[in-house]
Design an enzyme around this catalytic site. Sequence first.
Site, PDB file in Angstrom:
ATOM      1  N   GLU A 138      10.368   0.584  72.066  1.00  0.00           N
ATOM      2  CA  GLU A 138      11.670   0.511  72.739  1.00  0.00           C
ATOM      3  C   GLU A 138      12.042  -1.020  72.671  1.00  0.00           C
ATOM      4  OE1 GLU A 138      11.084   1.881  76.687  1.00  0.00           O
ATOM      5  OE2 GLU A 138       9.548   0.619  77.134  1.00  0.00           O
ATOM      6  N   ASP A 173      13.239  -6.918  82.013  1.00  0.00           N
ATOM      7  CA  ASP A 173      14.109  -6.689  80.765  1.00  0.00           C
ATOM      8  C   ASP A 173      14.840  -7.826  80.619  1.00  0.00           C
ATOM      9  OD1 ASP A 173      12.531  -4.338  80.987  1.00  0.00           O
ATOM     10  OD2 ASP A 173      14.321  -3.381  82.247  1.00  0.00           O
TER      11      ASP A 173
END
Length: 445
Positions: free
Chosen positions: A207, A34
């Site tokens: 997301e 991420d």
Amino acid sequence: MKHFKNMLLAGAMLLLANSAMAQNPLITNQFTADPSARVFGDKIYLYPSHDIVATKGHGRAGWFNMADYHVFSSPNLTDWTDHGVIVSQNKVNWVDSNAYAMWAPDCIDRNGKYYFYFPAQLKAAYGRGFAVGVAVADKPYGPFVPQPEPIKGVHGIDPNVIIDKDGQAYLYWAQGNIYAAKLKDNMLELASEPQILGDLPDKGLKEGPYMFERNGIYYLTYPHVANKTERLEYAMGNNPMGPFKFAGVIMKETPNCWTNHHSILAFKGQWYLFYHRNDLSPNFDKNRSVMADSLFFNEDGTIREVVPTLRGAGITRANKEIQIDRYSDISKQGIAVDYIDTTNRMKGWKTMFNDKGAWIRYNAVDFGRNKLKAVDIMGTSAQGSVVEIRLDKPGGTLIGTAKVAKSSDWRITKSNLLKIPAGKHDLFIILKSTNSAAIDWIRFE
């Protein structure tokens, strides 16, 4: 004097422990995912989540487990320094320290302060689900001080922040849909009601929003499960709050890794995509590793699809260990890449040269001002072997013929070089003998 030498050695070992040279993946001594990459000053700062392997009483087996955040920096996309832990789940008042759910973060600077946004699962006393907190520092690497409460009105994960050209800051996050709201000047509170950003594909999980602006176009980028695995998509608009129109795919689904998550930035005139895969954990996609590749735009502002590479981005200095297994290209046959140690994949990969004439290409090596006279090869060969080193193409300038040690163990063999042209060149390693060889890295002196 002996004590002083020991102190120097200890200091050098500490420096090595906190530094890494990598292609793809960027970080190879721990799992990272991420990635939020930012340019502060003359360096890139990387704020990833930190995957760990669950152990008894610490995390959930078979799932994502993240207990803290590190920050890394690089002046060149090649040499990365780990500045250590900046926020931990057991040092934030409102975070459930047994959840191991400190997911995708972001960081931004304003008025000499650095604001680190992170999602985490709430303690029971604060409610249920995920909230987003902020930690503040005077330097991009900390120390960061978490605020005592999460941001009111924000429920979800994967925060992302931009500051528009007029000075207005915006916060984006995900909770089934992608949400956005204005931030107050203090960067700690919402200045508007959250709104859902529409006109995106309405089916499948979305997301990890990441917003950026280029030439007056606002790009809302995000992972989306269009089928069974996340791919990176984007939409375009003329305002930070939309409306946005779906524009295409940035990166297709990655085999064997269910998630992808990313950031996009410009650094020294080139745009880059930061993302993650599970190269260091091929059989378990909950332990991931951050990657980076160059990104390009078409004339109409649309983004060209990025294809993941092993070589990644950045220029490698010739006098550092060159991991040729992170290659740019290989011959049609005779080359294979495998882990050095399958029980500890963080030791990296090896290149196996099996057929005479087999070659491997490694792009963008900086030979400096042509003062290099020898090459070290970390390798092994059952009968001993010989390779040629050439520049720019398989039949290009010959700069040396080097030996690979006759040994059943890994060993460094030094060979002298011919004259090397100065500057940046692509490197070709070519097997010249009939005896096979395995090479971990090469380094010029």
